[in-house]
Enzyme design. Structure first.
Site, PDB file in Angstrom:
ATOM      1  N   VAL A  33       0.838  -1.137  -0.055  1.00  0.00           N
ATOM      2  CA  VAL A  33       0.007  -0.081  -0.033  1.00  0.00           C
ATOM      3  C   VAL A  33       0.793   1.339  -0.032  1.00  0.00           C
ATOM      4  CG1 VAL A  33      -1.735  -1.281   1.318  1.00  0.00           C
ATOM      5  CG2 VAL A  33      -0.169   0.062   2.518  1.00  0.00           C
ATOM      6  N   GLY A 187     -15.407 -25.111  23.450  1.00  0.00           N
ATOM      7  CA  GLY A 187     -15.389 -23.870  22.958  1.00  0.00           C
ATOM      8  C   GLY A 187     -15.877 -23.634  21.745  1.00  0.00           C
ATOM      9  N   LYS A 205     -25.950 -14.821   7.486  1.00  0.00           N
ATOM     10  CA  LYS A 205     -24.973 -14.812   6.598  1.00  0.00           C
ATOM     11  C   LYS A 205     -25.479 -15.031   5.061  1.00  0.00           C
ATOM     12  CE  LYS A 205     -21.494 -16.495  10.048  1.00  0.00           C
ATOM     13  NZ  LYS A 205     -21.163 -17.688  10.556  1.00  0.00           N
TER      14      LYS A 205
END
Lengths: 428, 428
Positions: A33, A187, A205
């Site tokens: 960039v 988890g 989504k």
């Protein structure tokens, strides 16, 4: 070169990953960039909490407005989650000319149109690749890679928790409740798993995927969602015996300009590429008129995969800043949304019925399908001695959803059908 | 709005697909870019040949320079193939300020650096998504989707012809020669199949993928290429028995800043996602430090899939024209290329040896591996009564390529080893 300054809202798992990648890959990013990218301020809930990564104390703040209103911050990266309050922060950031990168699927599914319009009005970028399927760059693939094509179908395994549960049930013959418990211990599932297991997360989504894929503003209310909590070991056993896997699929379809979007446990033929996507992995299958079948596979969540998508968005924003072309992004809907009715939504179905074990039953049941013009691909009847009843498995040819609902309603009043044990959409 | 004018070089299969998509999807394209896209001139070999699509006679020309030097043409789409002459056309088009979209992998693999530099100097875009893996948008995924990550490995099934042949050999137990003949009859293989079956086509595509993935100017000469013409039915049978499929894989790897790129028939564990990519389909597996495992799957060739990628590139060029930001594209190498030596290239290997069937043979053979510090994962010895000799199958642990070459050289002078029948790299 003037550094690009980033304000990070949230320092949980994904926020930590963003810091790791921006700092760890600084040289590579700068080569791409042309400027350093600096994380200037980080919103945390508690400045005194110990962290797994070193962050200067004076970079942390507990006041979101200090970041939103910070005069030197160019880009806001939002990984704090939440909807209404977070929307307020993001809208004000855009009004102040700050570009936004977010991983927030709830926010984009519920308020995407308003946020995109605000961004455009203030010539700001708003990018949200990480909101769907974590590390898979599926949103830019839909918007840029398939810009020339007409997408006709998107099928996604876009929720890792439910795919983990279904994979374990399939591979180990375990029950839903046992695997859910194990996923919570590991988890992989929340202590309140409702949003995942009832298909709401996947529906959000699919709202985003369908909007981008079909260029029409699909809303969360347009998505019919059914989860996996009623999927049984027995269903999976039957599916496998017939050559199918049970997957929680988001399915968005378009025929001409008519759209339907749904999430439901689906029997997928084992030879279909999406059937072998296992565990916590995500995949999005895209069918285009010209390109045919494609599929994109990868990690759907996790600190670093999700952060990869966020920082890729950040790189895109910074390149636009350098070129002076922010706020010109594609992906804004230009087509009128027309939803299919239940009469227009068509697919194959699997039904498992518990019926009386006597002569003439099969004839009466198949007559019901015939009455509503549902034709059958295969029928299997077998006794179930343990309950002195028979079981009938039916797989239909393509049938419309309304007709299937009428068939099911008729079974309610048919004495020989003791129970409709399972109904699944079938794909592949 | 002023239309964007396109000059099309070539009207074979892919060129025809480009015309179909640009004309058939005109409304969608215009909604995205804000201008009509018009195919102004088409280079053909014979204006009088009959075509499967209607094209105005006055749009066709047999003179390429009429298109390259056409004052009103903004973008050249090159789908004619060829290298040296085509390069001349493209360089002059860029000098004249025309942007270029090409599907020409040979050209980009051999002269990519020169063409990219020329484009930059003249502030022109040069895009070539269709040159690798047809309809799969893998180049923009590497450049944009994974801009934030460090890619460590790219494995590609990037040649449909060889994947079709290996799939048929695996599924039907057919011989290489028979399947090649069949593929030629079906039009999946050229009458001179050398470029495909000897891995040269795949090597060109891996040159492009490695350059973009690793940000270093990988040259075609840097890619070691071995084809599939020596793969036997027997090899595939052994592979399957051990849980592997044989695939022609392009493999590009990076460790720190050291790169290696190769193409070779490879034994891939059946559980690896790329092992189940069958028929003429292509797939590119990408491993990134942060994102982990991802894979992108789709049609690798064909009129419309390839044209999808070309027109998506065209859309990107037109958007840049509108924004005034052509010639700023990423994907230009900014890292010094450092290639691994054979001592630094490491992988597992499969070897099939034909040996004397008597006591002590296995000890002498395993001693050779030990001499060069190659450790073994598994060894299987079995008699082959038909030739009164024994066969030994060895799978090594990770070993460097130089050591394996030394092992093979030692076998040459070892009387008990009658023949090294097969050597394969092993992945997954």
């Amino acid at each position: 070169m003037k550094p690009i300054k980033v304000g990070l809202l949230g320092l949980g798992t994904v926020g930590t990953g963003v810091v790791r990648i921006v700092e760890g890959h600084q040289d590579d990013l700068q080569s791409q960039v042309g400027s350093p990218i600096v994380i200037e301020k980080v919103l945390v809930q508690n400045k005194n909490k110990s962290r797994s990564i070193p962050i200067d104390a004076d970079k942390m703040t507990e006041d979101p407005w200090e970041i939103i209103r910070h005069p030197e911050i160019d880009v806001i990266v939002e990984v704090m989650g939440g909807v209404e309050q977070t929307k307020e922060y993001i809208l004000e950031a855009l009004e102040r000319g700050k570009h936004v990168v977010t991983a927030n699927k709830d926010l984009m599914a519920m308020h995407g149109t308003e946020i995109l319009e605000k961004a455009k009005r203030h010539q700001c970028d708003i990018l949200y690749e990480a909101s769907v399927a974590g590390g898979i760059p599926i949103l830019r693939t839909l918007v840029e890679g398939f810009s020339s094509d007409r997408i006709t179908k998107i099928m996604g395994i876009v929720n890792g928790t439910t795919n983990y549960i279904l994979t374990k049930m399939s591979q180990e013959g375990a029950s839903y409740a046992d695997v859910l418990k194990e996923a919570q211990d590991l988890g992989y599932a929340e202590s309140d798993p409702t949003s995942d297991v009832e298909g709401l997360d996947a529906a959000r989504k699919m709202t985003i995927l369908a909007t981008l894929g079909f260029h029409a503003n699909v809303a969360l209310e347009d998505v019919s969602a059914q989860g996996i909590s009623s999927v049984t070991k027995e269903d999976i056993t039957y599916a496998k015996r017939l050559g199918y896997e049970v997957k929680l699929l988001g399915i968005a379809e378009r025929q001409d300009d008519l759209i339907s979007v749904s999430v439901q446990p689906t029997m997928v033929k084992q030879s279909h590429p999406i059937a072998s996507v296992n565990g916590v992995f995500n995949a999005v299958y895209v069918h285009g008129e010209a390109v045919g079948e494609t599929m994109f596979y990868g990690a759907g969540a996790g600190e670093l995969p999700t952060a990869t998508s966020i920082v890729a968005d950040l790189v895109a924003v910074v390149k636009n800043i350098k070129l002076g072309v922010n706020g010109k992004q594609s992906g804004v809907a230009y087509k009128e949304k027309k939803l299919k009715t239940d009469e227009q939504i068509s697919s194959k179905y699997f039904l498992l019925l518990q019926v009386a074990d006597r002569a003439g039953v099969l004839a009466r049941i198949t007559q019901v399908f015939a009455d509503f013009e549902v034709s059958l691909e295969s029928v299997l009847q077998q006794p179930n001695p343990s309950i002195a009843q028979a079981e009938i498995i039916v797989i239909t040819h393509d049938a419309n959803k309304a007709a299937i609902q009428k068939v099911l309603a008729s079974f309610e009043s048919l004495d020989v059908v003791h129970k409709v044990k399972s109904v699944y959409r079938v794909e592949g």
